[in-house]
Design an enzyme around this catalytic site. Structure first.
Site: not given
Length: 258
Positions: A149, A153
């Site tokens: 990610h 995040k």
């Protein structure tokens, strides 16, 4: 016309949701919520003058059918609880809630007969990947999960990775065995969910990718999906909105309706 409130509307995903709503003939944006915004003037966010902007849950006094949430892990539980208590169907894409919190929300929604969904991922490719992993889990005793990610995040592992691990565990019905003599002084083997190792990568350049690697005697199987644009999640959000309008219970996982 389905009336929607969007929580986390100033974020990357929130902006995609606003664009999706504006492009649908049967959806109407009636409210936007984010506790960190200062101005409550919709024109400051290029919103129609009919849209009400809120920065406190106690301010929300409008009629709405759907609460779409892409906020932050520390706020999503209270946001979802508020929506359910007010008869607004939640469509939750924010990850980070505990299993106990999700169970509490499901119990509350089901008792009030309020339809809704909590999904770790609204990407159709990610949901299909999880379903395929469930099938593979019947035939392989060992698996590991890699999830990638963007650097912003906040939670790790991702909700998608945790849900994938749970689906694999549900099929196998037992903990996966690892080498008892393994030495890992710095945690290089990743997190552990019932013996399933989960590795979380956070780097610029990624949006949301995941792969599941299954290993057996003399063979491996890799199931992988990649997200290159957050707009891809909107297909799943649109499917979820349509579905929860027909339901009187809280669904956990987009895979339950795809």
């Amino acid at each position: 016309m389905i009336k929607a409130i969007v929580s986390g509307f100033t974020g990357s995903m929130g902006q995609k949701v606003l664009a999706m709503i504006n492009g649908e003939n049967d959806l109407q944006l009636v409210g936007a919520f984010n506790p960190i915004v200062k101005s409550l003037d919709p024109s400051d966010y290029d919103l129609d003058s009919s849209v009400k902007v809120f920065n406190d849950l106690s301010q929300i006094d409008i009629d709405a059918d759907i609460w779409i949430d892409f906020s932050i892990p520390t706020a999503v539980f209270e946001n979802t609880k508020f929506a359910i208590e007010h008869g607004i169907r939640p469509v939750i894409g924010t990850s980070g809630m505990s299993e106990d919190q999700i169970a509490e929300l499901k119990s509350l929604a089901d008792s009030k007969k309020v339809g809704g969904i909590i999904a770790s991922n609204f990407g159709v490719s990610a949901v299909l990947m999880m379903k395929f992993a469930q099938v593979a889990a019947k035939y392989f005793d060992h698996s590991e999960i890699m999830e990638y990610h963007h650097e912003d995040k906040l939670d790790a592992p991702s909700g998608t990775a945790m849900n994938t691990a749970k689906l694999i565990y549900d099929v196998q019905g037992k903990d996966q065995e690892n080498n008892p003599n393994e030495q890992d002084k710095i945690g290089a083997r990743g997190g552990d969910y019932h013996g399933i190792k989960i590795h979380a990568v956070r780097l610029p350049g990624f949006i949301a990718d995941e792969e599941v690697i299954f290993g057996g005697a003399g063979e491996t199987l890799t199931i992988k999906q990649s997200t290159t644009d957050r707009a891809s999640f909107m297909k799943g959000v649109r499917i979820a909105i349509t579905e929860v309008m027909k339901r009187d219970e809280l669904i956990v996982g987009l895979e339950k309706i795809i």
